[in-house]
Motif scaffolding. Structure first.
Motif, PDB file in Angstrom:
ATOM      1  N   SER A 106       1.399  -1.535  -0.167  1.00  0.00           N
ATOM      2  CA  SER A 106       0.214   0.398   0.067  1.00  0.00           C
ATOM      3  C   SER A 106       0.852   1.323  -0.082  1.00  0.00           C
ATOM      4  CB  SER A 106      -1.104  -0.131   1.380  1.00  0.00           C
ATOM      5  OG  SER A 106      -0.402  -0.478   2.387  1.00  0.00           O
ATOM      6  N   LEU A 107       0.042   2.557  -0.022  1.00  0.00           N
ATOM      7  CA  LEU A 107       0.952   3.529  -0.713  1.00  0.00           C
ATOM      8  C   LEU A 107       0.222   5.364   0.231  1.00  0.00           C
ATOM      9  CD1 LEU A 107       0.742   2.700  -3.804  1.00  0.00           C
ATOM     10  CD2 LEU A 107       2.528   4.132  -3.199  1.00  0.00           C
ATOM     11  N   TYR A 108       0.913   5.649   1.428  1.00  0.00           N
ATOM     12  CA  TYR A 108       0.815   6.568   1.669  1.00  0.00           C
ATOM     13  C   TYR A 108       0.570   8.059   1.731  1.00  0.00           C
ATOM     14  CZ  TYR A 108       0.053   1.935   4.314  1.00  0.00           C
ATOM     15  OH  TYR A 108      -0.577   0.105   5.120  1.00  0.00           O
ATOM     16  N   TYR A 109       0.215   9.007   1.762  1.00  0.00           N
ATOM     17  CA  TYR A 109       0.275  10.076   1.677  1.00  0.00           C
ATOM     18  C   TYR A 109       1.461  10.929   2.482  1.00  0.00           C
ATOM     19  CZ  TYR A 109      -1.467   9.711  -2.819  1.00  0.00           C
ATOM     20  OH  TYR A 109      -2.384   9.301  -4.376  1.00  0.00           O
ATOM     21  N   THR A 110       2.159  11.344   2.859  1.00  0.00           N
ATOM     22  CA  THR A 110       2.892  12.283   4.103  1.00  0.00           C
ATOM     23  C   THR A 110       3.641  13.227   3.806  1.00  0.00           C
ATOM     24  OG1 THR A 110       5.233  11.720   3.904  1.00  0.00           O
ATOM     25  CG2 THR A 110       3.598  10.308   4.954  1.00  0.00           C
ATOM     26  N   SER A 111       4.033  14.061   4.541  1.00  0.00           N
ATOM     27  CA  SER A 111       4.778  15.283   4.333  1.00  0.00           C
ATOM     28  C   SER A 111       5.623  15.460   3.651  1.00  0.00           C
ATOM     29  CB  SER A 111       4.428  17.192   5.715  1.00  0.00           C
ATOM     30  OG  SER A 111       5.237  15.886   5.804  1.00  0.00           O
ATOM     31  N   ALA A 112       6.382  14.433   3.675  1.00  0.00           N
ATOM     32  CA  ALA A 112       7.853  14.718   2.875  1.00  0.00           C
ATOM     33  C   ALA A 112       7.641  13.723   2.183  1.00  0.00           C
ATOM     34  CB  ALA A 112       8.868  13.673   3.906  1.00  0.00           C
ATOM     35  N   GLY A 113       6.766  13.383   1.599  1.00  0.00           N
ATOM     36  CA  GLY A 113       6.575  12.038   0.331  1.00  0.00           C
ATOM     37  C   GLY A 113       5.885  10.642   0.250  1.00  0.00           C
ATOM     38  N   THR A 114       5.696  10.282  -0.439  1.00  0.00           N
ATOM     39  CA  THR A 114       5.072   9.229  -0.602  1.00  0.00           C
ATOM     40  C   THR A 114       5.667   7.770   0.496  1.00  0.00           C
ATOM     41  OG1 THR A 114       3.914   9.541  -2.552  1.00  0.00           O
ATOM     42  CG2 THR A 114       3.643   7.016  -1.674  1.00  0.00           C
ATOM     43  N   LEU A 115       4.934   7.438   0.969  1.00  0.00           N
ATOM     44  CA  LEU A 115       5.769   6.331   2.110  1.00  0.00           C
ATOM     45  C   LEU A 115       4.851   4.986   1.446  1.00  0.00           C
ATOM     46  CD1 LEU A 115       6.441   5.474   4.791  1.00  0.00           C
ATOM     47  CD2 LEU A 115       4.615   5.760   5.877  1.00  0.00           C
ATOM     48  N   ASP A 156      -0.373  10.937   8.564  1.00  0.00           N
ATOM     49  CA  ASP A 156      -1.171  12.146   8.551  1.00  0.00           C
ATOM     50  C   ASP A 156      -0.504  12.748   7.433  1.00  0.00           C
ATOM     51  OD1 ASP A 156      -1.964  15.213   8.551  1.00  0.00           O
ATOM     52  OD2 ASP A 156      -1.544  15.138  10.669  1.00  0.00           O
ATOM     53  N   PRO A 157      -1.429  13.319   6.430  1.00  0.00           N
ATOM     54  CA  PRO A 157      -1.038  14.022   5.054  1.00  0.00           C
ATOM     55  C   PRO A 157       0.367  14.533   5.839  1.00  0.00           C
ATOM     56  CG  PRO A 157      -2.769  13.403   4.860  1.00  0.00           C
ATOM     57  CD  PRO A 157      -2.485  12.869   6.530  1.00  0.00           C
ATOM     58  N   ASP A 158      -0.267  15.821   6.270  1.00  0.00           N
ATOM     59  CA  ASP A 158       0.191  16.585   6.507  1.00  0.00           C
ATOM     60  C   ASP A 158       1.440  16.673   7.388  1.00  0.00           C
ATOM     61  OD1 ASP A 158      -1.429  18.538   5.226  1.00  0.00           O
ATOM     62  OD2 ASP A 158      -2.674  18.355   7.142  1.00  0.00           O
ATOM     63  N   GLN A 159       1.782  15.372   8.079  1.00  0.00           N
ATOM     64  CA  GLN A 159       3.453  15.716   8.918  1.00  0.00           C
ATOM     65  C   GLN A 159       3.787  14.373   8.538  1.00  0.00           C
ATOM     66  OE1 GLN A 159       1.969  16.259  13.756  1.00  0.00           O
ATOM     67  NE2 GLN A 159       0.791  14.628  12.965  1.00  0.00           N
ATOM     68  N   PRO A 160       5.245  14.187   8.937  1.00  0.00           N
ATOM     69  CA  PRO A 160       6.160  13.084   7.904  1.00  0.00           C
ATOM     70  C   PRO A 160       6.354  12.325   9.539  1.00  0.00           C
ATOM     71  CG  PRO A 160       7.402  14.651   9.497  1.00  0.00           C
ATOM     72  CD  PRO A 160       6.215  15.034   9.788  1.00  0.00           C
ATOM     73  N   TYR A 161       5.524  11.242   9.549  1.00  0.00           N
ATOM     74  CA  TYR A 161       4.611  10.802  10.879  1.00  0.00           C
ATOM     75  C   TYR A 161       4.543   9.672  10.317  1.00  0.00           C
ATOM     76  CZ  TYR A 161       6.631  14.233  14.226  1.00  0.00           C
ATOM     77  OH  TYR A 161       6.869  15.624  14.512  1.00  0.00           O
ATOM     78  N   LEU A 162       5.028   8.103  10.932  1.00  0.00           N
ATOM     79  CA  LEU A 162       4.281   6.592  10.653  1.00  0.00           C
ATOM     80  C   LEU A 162       3.803   6.194  12.389  1.00  0.00           C
ATOM     81  CD1 LEU A 162       3.711   4.172   9.434  1.00  0.00           C
ATOM     82  CD2 LEU A 162       6.126   3.503   9.534  1.00  0.00           C
ATOM     83  N   ALA A 163       2.741   5.845  12.112  1.00  0.00           N
ATOM     84  CA  ALA A 163       1.963   5.633  13.735  1.00  0.00           C
ATOM     85  C   ALA A 163       2.121   3.789  13.621  1.00  0.00           C
ATOM     86  CB  ALA A 163       1.076   6.047  14.153  1.00  0.00           C
ATOM     87  N   TYR A 164       2.244   3.064  14.464  1.00  0.00           N
ATOM     88  CA  TYR A 164       1.925   1.782  14.710  1.00  0.00           C
ATOM     89  C   TYR A 164       1.540   1.871  16.033  1.00  0.00           C
ATOM     90  CZ  TYR A 164       6.427   0.952  15.016  1.00  0.00           C
ATOM     91  OH  TYR A 164       8.582   1.140  15.195  1.00  0.00           O
ATOM     92  N   ALA A 165       1.636   0.066  16.325  1.00  0.00           N
ATOM     93  CA  ALA A 165       1.207   0.116  17.337  1.00  0.00           C
ATOM     94  C   ALA A 165       1.675  -1.784  17.579  1.00  0.00           C
ATOM     95  CB  ALA A 165      -0.319  -0.780  18.319  1.00  0.00           C
ATOM     96  N   VAL A 166       2.190  -1.800  19.115  1.00  0.00           N
ATOM     97  CA  VAL A 166       3.242  -2.971  19.274  1.00  0.00           C
ATOM     98  C   VAL A 166       3.071  -3.701  20.452  1.00  0.00           C
ATOM     99  CG1 VAL A 166       5.363  -2.435  17.553  1.00  0.00           C
ATOM    100  CG2 VAL A 166       4.824  -1.961  20.739  1.00  0.00           C
ATOM    101  N   ILE A 167       2.764  -4.701  20.817  1.00  0.00           N
ATOM    102  CA  ILE A 167       2.339  -5.295  22.645  1.00  0.00           C
ATOM    103  C   ILE A 167       3.366  -6.129  22.875  1.00  0.00           C
ATOM    104  CG2 ILE A 167       0.828  -6.960  23.807  1.00  0.00           C
ATOM    105  CD1 ILE A 167      -0.931  -7.270  21.342  1.00  0.00           C
ATOM    106  N   THR A 168       4.554  -5.477  23.916  1.00  0.00           N
ATOM    107  CA  THR A 168       5.529  -5.041  24.408  1.00  0.00           C
ATOM    108  C   THR A 168       5.336  -6.702  25.557  1.00  0.00           C
ATOM    109  OG1 THR A 168       6.568  -4.067  23.534  1.00  0.00           O
ATOM    110  CG2 THR A 168       7.328  -4.784  25.152  1.00  0.00           C
TER     111      THR A 168
END
Length: 375
Positions: A106-115, A156-168
């Motif tokens: 998949s592809l995601y839009y961010t403020s830095a480009g396409t992730l 978030d298309p307006d930010q350079p962040y990738l968010a995700y969850a993990v279980i630790t």
């Protein structure tokens, strides 16, 4: 200046042939300026975040020495982004980049480009490790040192962040990763449990908030401060938040679009008469794509309705909704036998341009930016 000279200057000015400004250029510049202002605000805030006691939440400055060569946010405009196999096309095919992996998921839009989310295959379910790379507007491919499996990330298309969850150690944690510096900027423990069908709960991110599809009700985490709360303004576990708006299921086969900050109902949308009917918000939250996300086994394809949130205005586009992607600014696009078709969401007016050389509408493994492939 004498009165006579002033009159001569005005007479000469009236005779000049000055072209009208480009509406498209004005709109594009305005959108870029908005994103730049938000990016600068976020950068300033991030630089002054203090370490929270106990080290459970932390953040680093965007401007540290690990920063990579990323174009400023106000120059980022990747246009329609799509992938065929492991080749990614930005700006409708004007820019091409090869991902060093088997397939794009998949592809995601961010403020830095396409992730780009990629791996051994193009599956989202039971597809093995999920790796990530940032494709900048000029076609550079920058690997991101995040590997997940069977999870749904958020951007978030307006930010350079990738968010995700993990279980630790049996506990859910929200992770926020800066893709421009390739550094983890926050890791926040979540109180609620998760026993759903993923390895960790799905998430969505907007601004300082991460929405987490935990068991009892979606959890909202401020990743900068660590503050946590629950919400009924977002559905879970597959949370959908775009442009400050969310999609929430109602018992009568309708979906509501809510303002996540106030809870105000902005729109009420009737689902198509199909068990696979869906509503997919545009990345900027202004529009909703209403259609069927599964191919009709009988060979007939329903049209796609595009709705302007709040006004009730609708346009109808040919073909099922899974054939259409979003641009970051809320236009729709698809690949057809005639080329790349891009349509305005508010008017339905479309324009078709040729595909890159060697690429056809029958190409296998096509992934469209802004489309939902996680399930």
């Amino acid at each position: 200046m004498t009165e006579r000279l002033s009159q001569l200057i005005h007479d000469e000015a009236r005779g000049l042939d000055i072209p009208a400004p480009s509406t498209d250029a004005i709109l594009t510049r305005g959108r870029r300026t908005r994103r730049r202002q938000q990016a600068l605000t976020g950068a300033a805030a991030l630089a002054v975040v203090a370490v929270v006691a106990g080290g459970a939440v932390f953040a680093g400055s965007i401007g540290d020495d690990t920063a990579r060569d990323i174009a400023p946010a106000d120059t980022v405009d990747t246009g329609p982004s799509f992938a065929v196999g492991n080749t990614v096309y930005l700006d409708g095919g004007k820019v091409q980049a090869t991902i060093a992996d088997k397939a794009v998921k998949s592809l995601y839009y961010t403020s830095a480009g396409t992730l780009v989310r990629h791996g051994e295959n193009d599956f989202s379910d039971r597809g093995g490790p999920q790796r990530f790379s940032l494709v900048t507007p000029n076609g550079d491919v920058l690997p991101v040192s995040v590997v997940t499996e069977e999870t749904v990330p958020g951007v978030d298309p307006d930010q350079p962040y990738l968010a995700y969850a993990v279980i630790t150690d049996g506990r859910v944690e929200v992770v926020v990763h800066d893709i421009t510096t390739d550094t983890e900027v926050a890791r926040v423990p979540v109180t609620d449990d998760f026993e759903g069908g993923w390895n960790a709960p799905p998430v969505a991110i907007e601004g300082d908030l991460v929405y987490v599809g935990t068991d009892t009700a979606p959890t909202v985490v401020n990743w900068r401060t660590g503050e946590e709360s629950s919400t009924d303004r977002v559905d879970g576990p597959l949370v959908q938040v775009s442009g400050g708006r969310s999609v929430v299921q109602r018992a009568d086969d309708h979906l509501t679009v809510l303002d996540v900050a106030t809870g105000e109902m902005l729109d009420l949308i009737e689902l198509p008469p199909s068990e696979y009917g869906t509503v997919l918000l545009s990345p900027d939250g202004r529009y909703a794509m209403v259609g069927d996300q599964v191919a009709d086994p009988g060979g007939e394809s329903a049209d796609t309705t595009v709705r302007t949130i709040g006004s009730g205005d609708e346009v109808v586009l040919d073909g099922p909704s899974y054939d259409w992607g979003w641009t970051a600014d809320g236009d729709l696009f698809r690949i057809t036998g005639k080329g790349l078709q891009t349509c305005a969401a508010d008017s339905g007016i479309c324009d078709t341009t040729p595909l890159p050389d060697g690429l056809s509408a029958e190409a296998a493994e096509v992934k469209l930016g802004g489309q939902l492939y996680e399930s």
